[in-house]
Design a protein around this motif. Structure first.
Motif, PDB file in Angstrom:
ATOM      1  N   TYR A   4     -45.489   7.966 -61.615  1.00  0.00           N
ATOM      2  CA  TYR A   4     -46.291   7.285 -62.635  1.00  0.00           C
ATOM      3  C   TYR A   4     -47.464   6.531 -62.036  1.00  0.00           C
ATOM      4  CZ  TYR A   4     -42.901   3.633 -61.446  1.00  0.00           C
ATOM      5  OH  TYR A   4     -42.099   2.753 -60.777  1.00  0.00           O
ATOM      6  N   THR A  50     -49.971   9.098 -62.052  1.00  0.00           N
ATOM      7  CA  THR A  50     -50.484   9.226 -63.417  1.00  0.00           C
ATOM      8  C   THR A  50     -51.563   8.179 -63.673  1.00  0.00           C
ATOM      9  OG1 THR A  50     -48.291   9.931 -64.114  1.00  0.00           O
ATOM     10  CG2 THR A  50     -49.831   9.346 -65.847  1.00  0.00           C
ATOM     11  N   ARG A 101     -53.453   6.692 -61.525  1.00  0.00           N
ATOM     12  CA  ARG A 101     -54.684   7.035 -60.793  1.00  0.00           C
ATOM     13  C   ARG A 101     -55.405   8.176 -61.494  1.00  0.00           C
ATOM     14  NH1 ARG A 101     -51.788   6.550 -55.227  1.00  0.00           N
ATOM     15  NH2 ARG A 101     -52.148   4.337 -54.810  1.00  0.00           N
ATOM     16  N   ALA A 102     -54.615   9.136 -62.018  1.00  0.00           N
ATOM     17  CA  ALA A 102     -55.224  10.287 -62.687  1.00  0.00           C
ATOM     18  C   ALA A 102     -55.951   9.877 -63.951  1.00  0.00           C
ATOM     19  CB  ALA A 102     -54.163  11.326 -63.005  1.00  0.00           C
ATOM     20  N   LYS A 103     -55.590   8.709 -64.508  1.00  0.00           N
ATOM     21  CA  LYS A 103     -56.301   8.210 -65.678  1.00  0.00           C
ATOM     22  C   LYS A 103     -57.651   7.635 -65.302  1.00  0.00           C
ATOM     23  CE  LYS A 103     -52.217   6.553 -68.160  1.00  0.00           C
ATOM     24  NZ  LYS A 103     -51.497   5.317 -68.492  1.00  0.00           N
ATOM     25  N   GLY A 104     -57.868   7.435 -64.008  1.00  0.00           N
ATOM     26  CA  GLY A 104     -59.111   6.816 -63.586  1.00  0.00           C
ATOM     27  C   GLY A 104     -58.976   5.322 -63.440  1.00  0.00           C
ATOM     28  N   GLN A 105     -57.754   4.848 -63.375  1.00  0.00           N
ATOM     29  CA  GLN A 105     -57.518   3.409 -63.216  1.00  0.00           C
ATOM     30  C   GLN A 105     -57.912   2.976 -61.798  1.00  0.00           C
ATOM     31  OE1 GLN A 105     -57.604   0.529 -64.369  1.00  0.00           O
ATOM     32  NE2 GLN A 105     -55.914   0.722 -65.815  1.00  0.00           N
ATOM     33  N   ARG A 108     -50.889  -3.586 -62.645  1.00  0.00           N
ATOM     34  CA  ARG A 108     -50.294  -3.249 -63.940  1.00  0.00           C
ATOM     35  C   ARG A 108     -49.134  -2.280 -63.846  1.00  0.00           C
ATOM     36  NH1 ARG A 108     -54.727  -2.358 -68.485  1.00  0.00           N
ATOM     37  NH2 ARG A 108     -52.853  -1.473 -69.393  1.00  0.00           N
ATOM     38  N   HIS A 109     -49.201  -1.374 -62.872  1.00  0.00           N
ATOM     39  CA  HIS A 109     -48.156  -0.351 -62.850  1.00  0.00           C
ATOM     40  C   HIS A 109     -47.133  -0.555 -61.739  1.00  0.00           C
ATOM     41  CE1 HIS A 109     -49.909   2.155 -65.966  1.00  0.00           C
ATOM     42  NE2 HIS A 109     -51.076   1.759 -65.493  1.00  0.00           N
ATOM     43  N   ASN A 150     -42.823  -2.692 -61.851  1.00  0.00           N
ATOM     44  CA  ASN A 150     -41.626  -1.965 -61.449  1.00  0.00           C
ATOM     45  C   ASN A 150     -41.030  -2.502 -60.158  1.00  0.00           C
ATOM     46  OD1 ASN A 150     -41.165   0.491 -63.282  1.00  0.00           O
ATOM     47  ND2 ASN A 150     -43.369   0.406 -63.019  1.00  0.00           N
ATOM     48  N   ARG A 170     -61.863  11.013 -63.417  1.00  0.00           N
ATOM     49  CA  ARG A 170     -60.426  11.128 -63.671  1.00  0.00           C
ATOM     50  C   ARG A 170     -60.077  10.631 -65.056  1.00  0.00           C
ATOM     51  NH1 ARG A 170     -58.308   8.096 -58.314  1.00  0.00           N
ATOM     52  NH2 ARG A 170     -58.683   9.733 -56.774  1.00  0.00           N
ATOM     53  N   GLY A 171     -59.377  11.448 -65.797  1.00  0.00           N
ATOM     54  CA  GLY A 171     -58.917  11.020 -67.118  1.00  0.00           C
ATOM     55  C   GLY A 171     -59.955  11.243 -68.189  1.00  0.00           C
ATOM     56  N   LEU A 198     -44.127   8.854 -66.322  1.00  0.00           N
ATOM     57  CA  LEU A 198     -44.502   7.730 -67.182  1.00  0.00           C
ATOM     58  C   LEU A 198     -43.939   6.438 -66.601  1.00  0.00           C
ATOM     59  CD1 LEU A 198     -43.853   9.272 -70.694  1.00  0.00           C
ATOM     60  CD2 LEU A 198     -46.062   8.753 -69.673  1.00  0.00           C
ATOM     61  N   ASN A 199     -44.704   5.369 -66.765  1.00  0.00           N
ATOM     62  CA  ASN A 199     -44.274   4.077 -66.258  1.00  0.00           C
ATOM     63  C   ASN A 199     -43.115   3.538 -67.099  1.00  0.00           C
ATOM     64  OD1 ASN A 199     -43.977   1.446 -65.440  1.00  0.00           O
ATOM     65  ND2 ASN A 199     -46.179   1.057 -65.288  1.00  0.00           N
ATOM     66  N   GLN A 233     -43.578   0.172 -69.330  1.00  0.00           N
ATOM     67  CA  GLN A 233     -44.638  -0.030 -70.322  1.00  0.00           C
ATOM     68  C   GLN A 233     -44.396   0.871 -71.524  1.00  0.00           C
ATOM     69  OE1 GLN A 233     -48.655   0.310 -68.991  1.00  0.00           O
ATOM     70  NE2 GLN A 233     -48.380  -1.216 -67.383  1.00  0.00           N
ATOM     71  N   ASN A 284     -49.055   1.814 -74.999  1.00  0.00           N
ATOM     72  CA  ASN A 284     -49.921   1.154 -74.027  1.00  0.00           C
ATOM     73  C   ASN A 284     -50.418   2.115 -72.972  1.00  0.00           C
ATOM     74  OD1 ASN A 284     -50.415  -1.485 -74.653  1.00  0.00           O
ATOM     75  ND2 ASN A 284     -48.350  -2.136 -74.057  1.00  0.00           N
ATOM     76  N   GLN A 285     -49.556   3.040 -72.605  1.00  0.00           N
ATOM     77  CA  GLN A 285     -49.951   3.971 -71.542  1.00  0.00           C
ATOM     78  C   GLN A 285     -51.016   4.942 -72.038  1.00  0.00           C
ATOM     79  OE1 GLN A 285     -46.864   5.269 -68.752  1.00  0.00           O
ATOM     80  NE2 GLN A 285     -45.405   4.053 -69.905  1.00  0.00           N
ATOM     81  N   ILE A 286     -50.983   5.264 -73.332  1.00  0.00           N
ATOM     82  CA  ILE A 286     -52.052   6.120 -73.870  1.00  0.00           C
ATOM     83  C   ILE A 286     -53.330   5.301 -74.041  1.00  0.00           C
ATOM     84  CG2 ILE A 286     -52.752   7.616 -75.773  1.00  0.00           C
ATOM     85  CD1 ILE A 286     -49.780   8.071 -76.354  1.00  0.00           C
ATOM     86  N   GLU A 322     -54.326   2.854 -72.380  1.00  0.00           N
ATOM     87  CA  GLU A 322     -54.948   2.507 -71.103  1.00  0.00           C
ATOM     88  C   GLU A 322     -56.110   3.448 -70.786  1.00  0.00           C
ATOM     89  OE1 GLU A 322     -52.265   2.765 -67.848  1.00  0.00           O
ATOM     90  OE2 GLU A 322     -53.649   1.799 -66.437  1.00  0.00           O
ATOM     91  N   VAL A 323     -55.850   4.747 -70.925  1.00  0.00           N
ATOM     92  CA  VAL A 323     -56.877   5.709 -70.550  1.00  0.00           C
ATOM     93  C   VAL A 323     -58.049   5.648 -71.532  1.00  0.00           C
ATOM     94  CG1 VAL A 323     -55.856   7.680 -71.760  1.00  0.00           C
ATOM     95  CG2 VAL A 323     -57.250   8.063 -69.734  1.00  0.00           C
ATOM     96  N   LEU A 349     -60.158   2.673 -70.686  1.00  0.00           N
ATOM     97  CA  LEU A 349     -60.891   2.840 -69.434  1.00  0.00           C
ATOM     98  C   LEU A 349     -62.182   3.620 -69.630  1.00  0.00           C
ATOM     99  CD1 LEU A 349     -58.092   3.617 -66.853  1.00  0.00           C
ATOM    100  CD2 LEU A 349     -59.844   1.867 -66.622  1.00  0.00           C
ATOM    101  N   HIS A 350     -62.139   4.616 -70.519  1.00  0.00           N
ATOM    102  CA  HIS A 350     -63.261   5.537 -70.557  1.00  0.00           C
ATOM    103  C   HIS A 350     -64.100   5.481 -71.811  1.00  0.00           C
ATOM    104  CE1 HIS A 350     -61.984   7.333 -66.844  1.00  0.00           C
ATOM    105  NE2 HIS A 350     -60.756   7.472 -67.317  1.00  0.00           N
ATOM    106  N   ILE A 410     -51.725  11.502 -73.162  1.00  0.00           N
ATOM    107  CA  ILE A 410     -52.527  10.726 -72.207  1.00  0.00           C
ATOM    108  C   ILE A 410     -53.635  11.605 -71.643  1.00  0.00           C
ATOM    109  CG2 ILE A 410     -52.507   9.587 -69.953  1.00  0.00           C
ATOM    110  CD1 ILE A 410     -49.659   8.652 -70.588  1.00  0.00           C
TER     111      ILE A 410
END
Lengths: 319, 329, 303
Positions: A205, A208, A210-214, A222-223, A227, B90-91, B105-106, B109, B113-115, B117-118, B121-122, B167
């Motif tokens: 995750y 994941t 990073r793949a979102k561009g975070q 946050r991630h 955890n 990315r994303g 998936l985290n 969370q 929220n995880q959806i 987030e992206v 961001l963009h 996502i």
């Protein structure tokens, strides 16, 4: 959730009875005749016998045990100090705030430094930051705190004359002892945080995120942190025990009038009820602290939380 | 004409461990046009995932290292971009669906929220708007919007993969990389998920790279196919070319090991042997040991890339005119 | 496709070539090889060996006796003849540290061995029989674990009285629950392994199963925790002696040296500094060795 807390509270009861049993057994093994000690030096045989009957010490061991247990449960009776004749509980409660302040500040120091340091070491694994953090925590773990206390006094009080070396009258007096108690705890927390973060950073995750561009920073905060926090919280709870043990030694080094010094003075005076009472009280505090940690744990980890709420939901369905 | 959407040239990726080097991707080149779906097929350990990760520059470094090559998105080399630029891609422009929905998936969370987030961001939008869009996305992948605030462990594997897809598609990316999106799922769920992905891809006009070891999935989904073996693309062409006129002995072997409805065969023919250890690749054709048509020539040189018909490339000595081993003996 | 030669492949090839010469290797040998590559752990090992030598031959190594008093040189700062200085009775601190290594190592090692034996048996039995037996044993262990280690040892030491053997016993007993837990979880993991099922299938007795199959396969975590346990044993012993609950004068013991040096801290820094450094060194080295052993014995656990 309240069901969970209740369950944990109920689980605490046998543990505490067990602790009291151990303390009782240790009391029985103690050298010397408690009746004679309580009656005071030079007391007549009759006086000693009178004390013995008064305290119920003439009864069989099993009766004494039940009385002891009942005494603790009903009156918080942990015995009477040989030296002052005052109940141990009263004297311990007088000193409790001091020890708790010391333990609290030490925890704050060790978490406040240990967690960020561990995160930094994991984030920049195998760099100078990591090596420095590892080296620091290695020294922290290896340094006996009673010696570190002496060294702190030597450096900061004797040579630099910055901070007082004994007493506990205000924040200025808290710094050195709290630092002393907190160091080894901080070291352990740093190590746990580091390895926990390294473990989490490898998870899918995180990829994941990073793949979102975070950003790296947000990914960590946050991630990863959420955890990684779970084992860290556990270790903080466990370390609180060694922190209490460390406080006993440290209080004696810095002459801080807390439970630790009370117990250590009792060792020199062969004032056994005080030693055992102190052990029982600190074990009690430690157990409560672990209970709090367990509950906290359930709040951090949604898997734990819903374990109890889904059970409820399932029960509703079957009804 | 615009630049190709994606152009990978001579990409080499290694994992450098203390006492060994895993040569995961070895000189891969291919191109993709907009709207195309490319299937990458290969055995476990053929370097498919590493290839996919390097397109987004997600190969963990260390131990991973891109030794050479470029990955050009719209003509811009992803591998030499600043971190800031790559994050904007990315994303948004490229996104990825991972293999294992149970771990991607985290756990602490909520899926919503995880959806979100992206999206946050963009897309330049307010938090409230992001919630609306995330809920929309959730419903689009077939999950009721009221489950927005639930945690991943409250979902089944198939549902989680839907969340991962939500996502990935939340910002309508131009390229979607799906890394064995259905491998970890039950067979019955697999078809649903694939159907949904195809539908969404068409809706959003997204190009896709579908990584799989299932040729059936490729036949249904893809326009082009790349066959990967030991970190190399051994054959590349349209679905029609690869399925009807496979040239590389490995590709031929793959088809022969599949059950078929048209032909009545008594036994399937697996390809004998194992893929070479990626830490100890040979200096010659890496398929040599398992190849039925291997010849001495194959030991002498690296296999050249030949083009038996336009758009169909094969990396093989035999296909470039080498002689059969039997003939030599 | 040709191998690509990069600096990393060359380095890997060098390491591989070095190791290939003696293959194949047993797991123990492989672990030793990994340990040898860990410089910190090896350095710690060397220090531990030196401490062991000091503990065995203090009379030969120490320039003075542990109780050799010479009031003429009391409170001497470190110089040539007394490299670490002297204490309030004119005793040589270096010699007392060398003699003290005997106490610390005996306590550290023996308390771990005794704790391991008791805890190991309890843990193995709990894991092996499971059910009610497991419940009872582990609940009792939980009670012990509810008392912080140092305090438990303190309580036991206080009721047993002072002296080497009582101190040893106190620390050993306070170690039991921890080792019981480790052995239990390790045996639990192995219990479900197929080689145990195979042994059961051919009719091995329970005792044979525990001692021949389960314990040896649980050895790695035991060795690691044992090594780290020596460190905490030394720490605990020094702490108790510091409080006056352990070794009594005139025997040389590091914690006690610190305790008696306390009142002279303002004018004689060497008296508190050197025994402390020694304790730290000993504890640190056992911890480092333990970490090294963990990485070497189970490469998967490496962080």
């Amino acid at each position: 959730m309240s069901k969970y807390i209740l369950k944990r509270l109920l689980q605490l009861i046998p543990v505490l009875i067990g602790v009291i049993t151990i303390v009782f057994i240790l009391n029985q093994l103690m050298p010397g005749d408690p009746a004679r000690m309580l009656a005071g030096e030079g007391a007549t045989e009759e006086a000693v016998e009178r004390v013995r009957v008064e305290m119920g010490l003439d009864k069989p061991v099993i009766v004494q045990y039940i009385n002891y247990l009942a005494g603790i449960v009903t009156r918080g009776d942990l015995g009477t100090s040989y030296k002052t004749g005052v109940p141990v509980l009263t004297e311990v409660l007088e000193r409790l705030p001091t020890t708790m302040i010391l333990a609290g500040i030490s925890t704050l120091i060790s978490v406040g430094i240990g967690v960020p340091l561990g995160i930094a070491a994991a984030t920049w694994q195998n760099t100078l930051v990591d090596y420095a953090a590892s080296g620091l925590s290695f020294i922290g773990v290896s340094m006996p705190n009673f010696w570190q206390g002496l060294m702190n006094i030597l450096v900061f009080s004797v040579y630099l004359n910055w901070l007082p070396s004994s007493g506990f009258y205000g924040p200025r007096y808290w710094i050195l002892p709290a630092l002393t108690v907190g160091t080894s705890c901080m070291a352990t927390i740093t190590r746990t945080t580091r390895s926990s973060m390294l473990e989490v950073i490898r998870q899918d995750y995180i990829r994941t995120a990073r793949a979102k561009g975070q950003t790296e920073y947000q990914t960590i905060v946050r991630h990863a942190l959420g955890n990684a926090l779970i084992p860290i919280v556990t270790i903080v709870g466990l370390e609180f025990g060694s922190l209490l043990g460390g406080a006993v030694l440290t209080e004696s080094v810095f002459a801080i009038p807390g439970i630790g010094k009370y117990m250590v003075d009792a060792i020199t005076n062969r004032n056994y009820p005080v030693i055992m009472g102190g052990v029982a009280i600190l074990a009690f505090i430690f157990s409560i602290c672990n209970l709090v940690i367990d509950v906290l744990y359930a709040y951090i980890d949604p898997r734990m939380k819903s374990q109890y709420s889904t059970k409820k939901r399932k029960a509703e369905v079957t009804e | 004409m615009r630049e190709k959407l994606l152009k990978v040239s001579d990409l080499v990726v290694h994992y450098e461990l203390e006492n060994e080097v895993v040569e995961a991707v070895n000189g891969v080149s291919f191109e993709m046009d907009r709207g195309e779906t490319l299937g990458i097929v290969g055995e476990t350990g053929a370097g498919k995932t590493t290839l996919a990760l390097s397109i987004m520059r997600l190969v963990p470094e260390p131990p991973g290292r891109v030794v050479q090559g470029t990955v050009a998105l719209d003509g811009e080399n992803v591998l030499s971009m600043a971190k800031r630029e790559i994050r904007q891609i990315r994303g948004k422009k490229v996104s990825m669906i991972f293999q294992d929905p149970m771990t991607s998936l985290n756990p602490v969370q909520t899926v919503g929220n995880q959806i979100m987030e992206v999206i946050k961001l963009h897309e330049n939008c307010s938090a409230a708007e992001a919630v609306i869009r995330a809920t929309e996305m959730l419903e689009r992948v077939g999950i009721p919007g009221e489950r927005f605030n639930e945690y991943p462990h409250q979902f089944s594997g198939g549902m989680r993969q839907r969340v991962v897809i939500a996502i990935a598609l939340a910002c309508s990316p131009e390229l979607l990389i799906a890394d064995e999106p259905t491998t970890a799922l039950d067979v019955t769920i697999q078809a649903q998920i694939l159907d949904m992905m195809r539908r969404l891809k068409d809706d959003l006009n997204t190009s896709m790279i579908m990584i799989t070891h299932d040729l059936g999935v490729v036949a249904e989904t893809c326009d082009k196919v790349a066959i990967m073996y030991a970190g190399e693309l051994v054959e590349y062409g349209t679905v029609e070319q690869i399925f009807h006129r496979p040239k590389h002995p490995y590709t031929v072997g793959l088809f022969r090991s599949l059950p078929s409805l048209d032909k009545d065969v008594d036994r399937l023919q697996p390809i004998p042997g194992l893929m070479p250890d990626p830490t100890k690749l040979p200096n010659h054709c890496s398929f040599y040991d398992r190849c039925e048509e291997a010849c001495d020539d194959c030991l002498q040189r690296e296999p050249p890339v030949v083009e038996p018909e336009p758009g169909h490339t094969v990396r093989c000595c035999r296909c470039s005119g080498g002689e059969r081993r039997e003939a030599m003996e | 496709m040709a191998k690509r030669i990069t600096p990393a492949t060359e380095r890997a090839a060098r390491i591989a070539a070095k190791e290939r010469s003696t293959s194949p290797v047993s797991p123990a040998k492989a672990a030793w090889r990994r340990l040898r590559r860990n410089k910190a752990a090896m350095a710690a090992g060397v220090v531990i060996v030196i401490l062991l030598i000091c503990a065995v031959f203090p009379a030969q190594l120490a320039p003075y006796g542990f109780d050799e008093q010479n009031y003429a040189v009391a409170f001497t700062a470190p110089y040539k003849e007394y490299p670490l200085g002297t204490d309030n009775l004119g005793r040589d601190i270096l010699s007392r540290i060398i003699w003290g290594s005997r106490m610390s190592l005996i306590i550290g090692i023996v308390s771990v061995v005794v704790g391991l034996l008791l805890g190991g048996i309890l843990g193995a039995v709990a894991a092996f029989y499971g059910g009610r037996v497991d419940d009872v044993i582990m609940r009792v262990m939980d009670v012990f674990l509810a008392i912080p280690n140092m305090l438990l040892a303190l309580g036991i030491a206080a009721s047993l009285g002072t002296g080497l053997w009582n101190l040893l016993l106190a620390i050993a007993i306070s170690n039991v629950p921890r080792f019981a837990r480790i052995v239990r979880s390790s045996v639990m993991t192995n219990k479900s392994m197929e080689f145990v099922e195979a042994a059961t299938a051919i009719g091995a007795s329970n005792g044979r199963l525990i001692f021949k199959h389960l314990l040896p396969n649980s050895l790695a975590p035991i060795i690691v925790q044992g090594t780290i346990g020596i460190a905490s044993g030394i720490l605990c012993a020094c702490g108790l002696s510091f409080l006056g609950l352990g070794i009594q004068p005139p025997t040389a013991e590091w914690g006690m040296m610190l305790s008696s040096a306390r009142q002279y801290i303002r004018s004689n820094w060497w008296m508190v500094t050197f025994p402390g450094i020694t304790i730290m060194l000993a504890i640190g080295c056992f911890n480092l060795l333990g970490d090294g052993l963990r990485d070497a014995l189970d490469p998967r656990m490496k962080g």
